[in-house]
Design an enzyme around this catalytic site. Structure first.
Site, PDB file in Angstrom:
ATOM      1  CE  LYS A   1      -4.289  -1.729   2.071  1.00  0.00           C
ATOM      2  NZ  LYS A   1      -5.295  -1.500   3.126  1.00  0.00           N
TER       3      LYS A   1
ATOM      4  N   GLY B   1     -16.617  -5.097  10.561  1.00  0.00           N
ATOM      5  CA  GLY B   1     -15.945  -4.487   9.419  1.00  0.00           C
ATOM      6  C   GLY B   1     -16.375  -4.955   8.047  1.00  0.00           C
TER       7      GLY B   1
END
Length: 400
Positions: free
Chosen positions: A78, A251
């Site tokens: 990322k 989540g």
């Protein structure tokens, strides 16, 4: 489809294709989620996974730029992917984290849709942040996403965790990215009492260590608990909440919505809220089957209870949700015997019926992937219970 780098080098897509790159790349729900999103939006596209070691990221990125329409990035890429991009949007730049890349006209543009998925979760639950006191558990990538959204929306954020130096580093990053941000760092023994929102970004409480929680109790003014974990769907941290005054959210919706936003970035497609809700329900169902296998070591769900407890109604709904087949043991017996149970009792007697019931329960227990509804009196025979116990997770439906 999960490819190695060697396989990706020779891979040639037959239709618009997108990919998740990471290392290692074990079980991921991303291909399944994106396949569902393609389906509801009418896109004829593919989504694959590519296991990319850190030292081969640049090569993989250049191959992806030539072969694919876009990519998602997960750990550890990322941050490492950012120098390879032509442009990075504001949130991704401030977070030093890109999870979505769009390839357009030879350019690579990076975004962070995790923050959009998190924001959607709060909006879905009617949670507003301005002026709220927020406790953030953790200081990693997920924590930075949650904290960044909170401070940009005017919340007062307190970060805590085992390593206060890392918490302080996140505090510094947030204050640099968002001038005027209200961010504090406290040890767990000194958490402010007026906290209203608790956010867990840590993996503490994730399957298989589901009984663990980063907190022993919630501050007494807590109104909302968000846990980035979705396996289990109700975590130990969420269980600390008082259901009467505190909303909770796992989540999974964040995961669905970050994927939906990625597709909007890639192709411009917009998703109706109801479509995302349908995908969410389906994904919960698939998670339930995964937990049936991995947590409980079972292949089937077995419902028992007295007549009128709702076994058939609940069983059909469970089957629709999980994709398992529904079998009503009484209806199966009647079909096999060619007559109603009342007629079997009248013609052959109860002993004959109970013997046939046991035989059919044993037969059905050998199947894989069913929701089995037992007759009201079936569990009175120990042999029936023994037959379903091996492969079935037994759930007793009680009525007041």
């Amino acid at each position: 489809m999960l490819l190695t780098m060697e396989e990706f080098r020779v891979f040639e897509p037959q239709k618009p294709t997108y990919a998740l790159i990471g290392w290692p790349l074990g079980h991921t729900m991303s291909p399944e989620l994106h396949a569902q999103l393609f389906e509801v939006s009418g896109q004829d596209a593919d989504y694959i996974g590519i296991a990319v070691p850190p030292e081969e990221l640049e090569e993989a990125f250049q191959l992806a730029k030539r072969k694919l329409r876009g990519i998602n990035c997960t750990i550890p890429h990322k941050k490492a992917v950012i120098p390879l991009l032509d442009e990075v949007d504001t949130a991704a730049r401030d977070l030093h984290s890109v999870n979505t890349v769009a390839f357009r006209d030879g350019r690579a543009i990076g975004y962070n849709t995790d923050i959009l998925g998190f924001a959607e979760s709060l909006t879905r639950d009617g949670v507003t942040l301005r002026g709220k006191k927020v406790l953030l558990l953790g200081y990693g990538g997920a924590a930075s996403v949650m904290a960044y959204h909170c401070v940009t929306q005017g919340a007062y954020v307190t970060i805590t965790g085992r390593n206060l130096e890392k918490a302080a580093a996140l505090q510094k990053q947030l204050c640099a990215a968002v001038p005027g941000a209200h961010v504090a760092v406290f040890g767990r023994k000194h958490i402010p009492r007026d906290i209203q929102i608790v956010l867990n970004s840590t993996p503490v409480g994730m399957f298989p260590k589901e009984n663990a929680s980063p907190l022993h109790y919630l501050p007494h003014k807590t109104e909302y608990v968000f846990d980035a974990i979705y396996n289990p769907p109700v975590t130990a941290t969420m269980k600390l909440a008082n259901n009467k005054k505190t909303k909770t959210r796992d989540g999974l919706y964040m995961l669905v919505m970050q994927a939906a936003h990625a597709q909007t970035i890639w192709s411009g497609v917009q998703f109706e809220p109801q479509a995302c809700e349908t995908i969410l329900r389906r994904t919960y169902g698939k998670m339930a089957v995964k937990r049936l296998h991995e947590k409980h070591g079972k292949r089937n769900i077995v419902l028992c209870g007295f007549m009128g407890s709702g076994k058939t109604t609940i069983g059909r709904k469970l089957a629709r949700l999980t994709g398992l087949d529904f079998v009503d043991a009484d209806q199966y017996l009647e079909a096999q015997e060619g007559k109603k149970i009342s007629d079997i009792f009248a013609d052959e007697g109860e002993t004959y019926f109970r013997d046939r019931e046991t035989a059919y329960i044993r037969e059905l227990s050998q199947r894989d992937g069913i929701v089995l509804s037992l007759g009201g009196g079936a569990v009175l025979r120990p042999g029936n219970v023994e037959a379903v116990r091996g492969a079935g997770l037994r759930i007793h439906l009680d009525t007041p």
